[in-house]
Design a protein around this motif. Sequence first.
Motif, PDB file in Angstrom:
ATOM      1  N   THR A  86      -5.597   2.120  -9.670  1.00 35.38           N
ATOM      2  CA  THR A  86      -5.414   0.952  -8.846  1.00 35.38           C
ATOM      3  C   THR A  86      -6.560   0.805  -7.871  1.00 35.38           C
ATOM      4  O   THR A  86      -7.349   1.713  -7.656  1.00 35.38           O
ATOM      5  CB  THR A  86      -4.095   1.047  -8.064  1.00 35.38           C
ATOM      6  N   ASN A 138      -3.413  -7.405  -9.573  1.00 32.97           N
ATOM      7  CA  ASN A 138      -2.115  -7.370  -8.902  1.00 32.97           C
ATOM      8  C   ASN A 138      -1.589  -5.964  -8.643  1.00 32.97           C
ATOM      9  O   ASN A 138      -0.507  -5.809  -8.069  1.00 32.97           O
ATOM     10  CB  ASN A 138      -1.086  -8.153  -9.716  1.00 32.97           C
ATOM     11  N   PRO A 181      -1.151  -2.670  -6.654  1.00 30.85           N
ATOM     12  CA  PRO A 181      -1.336  -2.255  -5.248  1.00 30.85           C
ATOM     13  C   PRO A 181      -2.040  -0.911  -5.151  1.00 30.85           C
ATOM     14  O   PRO A 181      -2.085  -0.151  -6.123  1.00 30.85           O
ATOM     15  CB  PRO A 181       0.096  -2.161  -4.737  1.00 30.85           C
ATOM     16  N   GLU A 207       6.386   6.595  -2.809  1.00 25.26           N
ATOM     17  CA  GLU A 207       5.605   5.363  -2.949  1.00 25.26           C
ATOM     18  C   GLU A 207       5.999   4.538  -4.174  1.00 25.26           C
ATOM     19  O   GLU A 207       5.733   3.337  -4.238  1.00 25.26           O
ATOM     20  CB  GLU A 207       4.115   5.691  -3.076  1.00 25.26           C
ATOM     21  N   SER A 220       8.048   1.019  -3.985  1.00 24.25           N
ATOM     22  CA  SER A 220       7.305  -0.078  -3.358  1.00 24.25           C
ATOM     23  C   SER A 220       6.114  -0.509  -4.199  1.00 24.25           C
ATOM     24  O   SER A 220       5.784  -1.704  -4.260  1.00 24.25           O
ATOM     25  CB  SER A 220       6.836   0.329  -1.951  1.00 24.25           C
ATOM     26  N   LEU A 221       5.463   0.437  -4.878  1.00 23.79           N
ATOM     27  CA  LEU A 221       4.329   0.089  -5.734  1.00 23.79           C
ATOM     28  C   LEU A 221       4.775  -0.786  -6.903  1.00 23.79           C
ATOM     29  O   LEU A 221       4.123  -1.785  -7.242  1.00 23.79           O
ATOM     30  CB  LEU A 221       3.646   1.354  -6.260  1.00 23.79           C
ATOM     31  N   SER A 231       5.806  -4.254  -5.570  1.00 27.54           N
ATOM     32  CA  SER A 231       4.625  -5.014  -5.164  1.00 27.54           C
ATOM     33  C   SER A 231       3.889  -5.577  -6.372  1.00 27.54           C
ATOM     34  O   SER A 231       3.454  -6.732  -6.376  1.00 27.54           O
ATOM     35  CB  SER A 231       3.692  -4.118  -4.337  1.00 27.54           C
ATOM     36  N   PHE A 232       3.770  -4.754  -7.422  1.00 32.43           N
ATOM     37  CA  PHE A 232       3.093  -5.200  -8.647  1.00 32.43           C
ATOM     38  C   PHE A 232       3.855  -6.340  -9.315  1.00 32.43           C
ATOM     39  O   PHE A 232       3.282  -7.383  -9.652  1.00 32.43           O
ATOM     40  CB  PHE A 232       2.956  -4.020  -9.609  1.00 32.43           C
ATOM     41  N   ASP A 250       6.095  -8.345  -8.007  1.00 32.12           N
ATOM     42  CA  ASP A 250       6.127  -9.511  -7.134  1.00 32.12           C
ATOM     43  C   ASP A 250       4.798 -10.261  -7.194  1.00 32.12           C
ATOM     44  O   ASP A 250       4.762 -11.503  -7.213  1.00 32.12           O
ATOM     45  CB  ASP A 250       6.420  -9.060  -5.694  1.00 32.12           C
ATOM     46  N   GLY A 251       3.696  -9.499  -7.246  1.00 31.49           N
ATOM     47  CA  GLY A 251       2.379 -10.130  -7.337  1.00 31.49           C
ATOM     48  C   GLY A 251       2.205 -10.907  -8.629  1.00 31.49           C
ATOM     49  O   GLY A 251       1.686 -12.034  -8.623  1.00 31.49           O
ATOM     50  N   LYS A 284      14.657  -5.161  -7.317  1.00 35.04           N
ATOM     51  CA  LYS A 284      14.896  -4.978  -5.890  1.00 35.04           C
ATOM     52  C   LYS A 284      16.292  -4.408  -5.641  1.00 35.04           C
ATOM     53  O   LYS A 284      16.479  -3.531  -4.790  1.00 35.04           O
ATOM     54  CB  LYS A 284      14.724  -6.303  -5.154  1.00 35.04           C
TER      55      LYS A 284
END
Length: 362
Positions: free
Chosen positions: A19, A153, A155, A187, A190-191, A194-195, A197-198, A239
């Motif tokens: 990443t 995308n 993170p 982590e 959230s990683l 985030s990916f 969601d992006g 989520k």
Amino acid sequence: MRKIKRILVSAGTTFMLLTGCSSEGAIDFAQYANKQMEITSMESQGTTAINLEYDSSKIKDKEELKFLQLFNHIKISAHMISENEDTVSIDGKIILQKGAIPFKLFIDQTEMVIQLDNASKPIRLANQASSLSSNQENYLAAMKELTPHIIKNLPNPSRFEITSKQDKVQGENIDGKNVHVQINGDEIPSLILSFMDGISKDKEAIEVIVRTINNVDATAKMTTETFKNELDTMVRTLKEEVSTIQQDKTLQPIFSKNNYVKTDILIDSQLYERKSDVTFHVAFPTPNESGIQSLHIQSTTENWNINQPVKAQPISAAHYLDEQQLSDDTAGKLFLETLDKQHSVLYDILVNDMELYTNKGK
């Protein structure tokens, strides 16, 4: 939905350890990823060590305990020659506490040959995968188009570093970049979120993914609207699952700082991966009924002769065991007879430890 998951999970897994923005350390990771997909021939040497920590007093099943004692602290080393996309040979050994089991594998467009522990009759099977080459080409083309959007995308994990490094691979001096990445268990949720969601907010990425899906599978007939709706559903579901995991005290230890995956990758000036060292560690929640406390895997590889002429090594023998013989040999007698009863570690394990064939004297 399955097509979406397959493509996103495959792409995300491929690049999760690489990443960061493309300008970081002067490495274009999209180009790096595509360069690996363009490799048609090379040689590799690798070693993987697998270690389990366990409390034998908690393991009530004697057979399970015997299995752990036999196969714990296992190491697999192998030399692989990829002559082309269809022809590969592997020469290696599986090292157990009882001793080493050598093995050889050869695959081409027509057959797959396996030789275990110097068996006098290797196993020869028809290669059913050769007809999939066109699908593989479509998949690689799709991945190349997807790569820039996946990289964009992804993170950054908390530990990500690129440094200049000089090293040797099979006696060759390499001036390149070392990519160091470590992802801790806390982590991961959230990683991933985030990916996903992006990607769900990236209109251009969605258009490319939909086009890719339809190119790989003509029957999909996916639309950007359908994909966006299903992707939004996936993100909402993820989520909810992450929230459930974070509140589950039995699962919380898995997603802790004590569990991690880390890697160091040496990339040469042509953006080819020449060396890698990957470590995976997970400690399981306690008390654990299985008795297993942790799993630790370390894998190292070296690559050379990339896109150079190399020759895979066939396995030659006077006689082979074929699919029909193996199918008829339900007791495993034919295969066992190809092993050296006095010196074969595999024979000793199958007959004396696992007792898969009890007629030892015959």
